[in-house]
Design an enzyme around this catalytic site. Structure first.
Site, PDB file in Angstrom:
ATOM      1  N   ARG A 157       0.852  -1.276   0.037  1.00 51.29           N
ATOM      2  CA  ARG A 157       0.113  -0.056  -0.028  1.00 51.29           C
ATOM      3  C   ARG A 157       0.816   1.122  -0.033  1.00 51.29           C
ATOM      4  O   ARG A 157       0.466   2.389  -0.633  1.00 51.29           O
ATOM      5  CB  ARG A 157      -0.969   0.191   1.116  1.00 51.29           C
ATOM      6  CG  ARG A 157      -1.633   1.240   1.159  1.00 51.29           C
ATOM      7  CD  ARG A 157      -2.894   1.351   2.149  1.00 51.29           C
ATOM      8  NE  ARG A 157      -2.874   0.504   3.335  1.00 51.29           N
ATOM      9  CZ  ARG A 157      -2.236   0.602   4.476  1.00 51.29           C
ATOM     10  NH1 ARG A 157      -1.379   1.656   4.822  1.00 51.29           N
ATOM     11  NH2 ARG A 157      -2.378  -0.464   5.252  1.00 51.29           N
ATOM     12  N   ASP A 207      -8.747  19.222 -13.601  1.00 53.62           N
ATOM     13  CA  ASP A 207      -8.854  18.162 -14.033  1.00 53.62           C
ATOM     14  C   ASP A 207      -8.641  18.036 -15.457  1.00 53.62           C
ATOM     15  O   ASP A 207      -9.191  18.512 -16.183  1.00 53.62           O
ATOM     16  CB  ASP A 207     -10.370  17.785 -13.554  1.00 53.62           C
ATOM     17  CG  ASP A 207     -10.637  16.257 -14.069  1.00 53.62           C
ATOM     18  OD1 ASP A 207     -10.185  15.741 -15.305  1.00 53.62           O
ATOM     19  OD2 ASP A 207     -11.763  15.791 -13.682  1.00 53.62           O
TER      20      ASP A 207
HETATM   21  C1  LIG Z   1     -14.041   9.713 -15.888  1.00 51.54           C
HETATM   22  C2  LIG Z   1     -13.854  11.157 -15.216  1.00 51.54           C
HETATM   23  C3  LIG Z   1     -13.599  11.279 -13.876  1.00 51.54           C
HETATM   24  C4  LIG Z   1     -13.818   9.893 -12.874  1.00 51.54           C
HETATM   25  O1  LIG Z   1     -12.854   9.279 -13.065  1.00 51.54           O
HETATM   26  P1  LIG Z   1     -12.937   7.552 -12.674  1.00 51.54           P
HETATM   27  O2  LIG Z   1     -11.796   6.794 -13.065  1.00 51.54           O
HETATM   28  O3  LIG Z   1     -14.170   7.010 -13.513  1.00 51.54           O
HETATM   29  O4  LIG Z   1     -13.160   7.422 -11.278  1.00 51.54           O
HETATM   30  C5  LIG Z   1     -13.263  12.580 -13.292  1.00 51.54           C
HETATM   31  N1  LIG Z   1     -13.195  13.351 -14.416  1.00 51.54           N
HETATM   32  C6  LIG Z   1     -13.297  13.228 -15.542  1.00 51.54           C
HETATM   33  C7  LIG Z   1     -13.213  14.643 -16.360  1.00 51.54           C
HETATM   34  C8  LIG Z   1     -13.807  12.257 -16.360  1.00 51.54           C
HETATM   35  O5  LIG Z   1     -14.040  12.188 -17.457  1.00 51.54           O
END
Ligand SMILES: *Cc1c(COP(=O)(O)O)cnc(C)c1O
Length: 379
Positions: free
Chosen positions: A46, A170
């Site tokens: 971990r 993001d």
């Molecule tokens: C899919 C996605 C997420 C979440 O990711 P997971 O791997 O499904 O948990 C977050 N932000 C964006 C822009 C995404 O497309």
């Protein structure tokens, strides 16, 4: 080194014990210690795993960050970032971001004393107005999902810094191949590695890349203490995918550009959202902060009935959630990825019932165009 060289080599020195060119999958939970307190730097998986470390190093280099921390999913990565906050803190976030992020903030974290405001982060004044003395984080997607609103990363980084808050981006849609927010002043980047970074729709994962030493220290602690780590096999699949990221992104974009242009010529569609279209609001801003437009397109068919007809008719574009894989996908944000966002909030950002989203894959363009053309002929 150039991007593709780093994608293939960064963090991936040949295995010291065998010379294996590919980083091995260290499928182990623990490591033998020579004697009390004497080990090779690996105690428990971990906390430390060589396959995971290789992925973290690789992606940190590609995003031009100091450290990378891999997680079991994109949501686990975003969740880990919120552990930098404490009860009473306030977050300003994009009002048109991934539905799961909104759900995490509103349905889980809001019960722990954090407060959130959602604004159009493409509007600098609106962001500045939303800031309060207790605002500690600005959480942004650009382009947003799925209305493709573009936010000014350099200006937002400056604003966040001037207010003592961190800018978190993001970057899932763009990937570091097209856009590197840390170079423009962001503190942290998160990714769902499930999408373009892995690129082959065969694992779920996430990563946080940090350029902020204090945040890195905390994130390392959180990764181990909260424990949402990915398994070594998934890390390996992602490492393998990243090696071809540049090739894939170029192809995704080439296909998407041609399809977006064709879609825009269709009078039955109410709107086509693709940042690569010259009349897309934010097109020029996007060009100043990114080197490409990606493979995601959304278009408004006018009604849920029309949307359903189109979704039913495509053959190559498979009806599925997710994006960023080599295969083309089609989805309906209002009932799929964004079902957890209330209707009024959805419609305020153009996320109507008739909106259809496509993730353009790397198949032959002619086949994709034929498929879309035949699906739209039912309108
Ligand atoms: C899919 C996605 C997420 C979440 O990711 P997971 O791997 O499904 O948990 C977050 N932000 C964006 C822009 C995404 O497309």
């Amino acid at each position: 080194m150039g991007f593709s060289t780093d994608a293939v080599h960064a963090g991936q020195e040949p295995d010291p014990s065998t010379g294996a060119v590919t980083v091995p999958i260290y499928q182990t939970s623990t490591y033998v210690q020579e004697e009390l307190g004497k080990h090779k730097g690996y105690e428990y998986a971990r906390t430390q795993n060589p396959t995971r470390f290789a992925l973290e190093k690789n992606l940190a280099v590609l995003e031009k960050g100091q450290r990378g921390f891999a997680f079991a999913s994109g949501m686990a990565a975003t969740n880990a970032v919120t552990y930098l906050l404490k009860s009473g803190d306030h977050v300003v976030a994009s009002n048109n971001m991934y539905g799961g992020t909104y759900r995490l903030f509103e349905k889980i974290l809001a019960s722990y004393g954090l407060t959130f405001d959602y604004v159009n982060t493409g509007d600098l004044e609106a962001v500045a107005t939303a800031f309060r003395p207790e605002t500690k984080m600005l959480f942004v997607e650009t382009p947003t999902n799925p209305s493709m609103i573009i936010s000014d990363l350099r200006a937002l980084a400056e604003l966040a810094r001037s207010k003592g808050a961190r800018l978190v981006v993001d970057n899932t849609f763009m990937t570091p191949y097209f856009q590197r927010p840390l170079e423009m002043g962001a503190h942290l980047v998160v990714h769902s590695t499930t999408k373009y970074l892995n690129g082959h729709s065969d694992m779920v994962g996430g990563i946080v890349i940090s350029n902020d030493e204090e945040a890195s220290e905390r994130l390392q602690f959180v990764q181990n203490a909260a424990g949402a780590v990915p398994g070594p096999f998934d890390c390996w699949l992602c490492l393998r995918g990243v090696k071809t990221l540049a090739l894939r992104m170029d192809r995704h974009e080439k296909n998407a550009t041609a399809i977006a242009e064709w879609l825009r010529g269709q009078p039955k569609l109410k709107h086509v959202y693709y940042p690569g279209l010259p009349d897309h609001p934010g097109h020029d801003l996007h060009r100043r902060q990114a080197s490409g437009f990606g493979g995601m397109i959304a278009f408004d068919t006018g009604s849920i009935e029309n949307g359903a007809k189109v979704l039913k008719r495509t053959r190559l574009f498979a009806l599925a959630e997710s994006l960023g894989g080599v295969e083309s996908l089609i989805s309906h944000p209002a009932t799929m990825t964004h079902a957890s966002v209330p209707r009024a909030e959805r419609e305020a950002v153009g996320l109507t019932d008739g909106l259809v989203r496509i993730s353009v894959g790397i198949e032959d363009l002619d086949d994709l165009l034929l498929d879309i053309r035949s699906a739209l002929s039912v309108l």
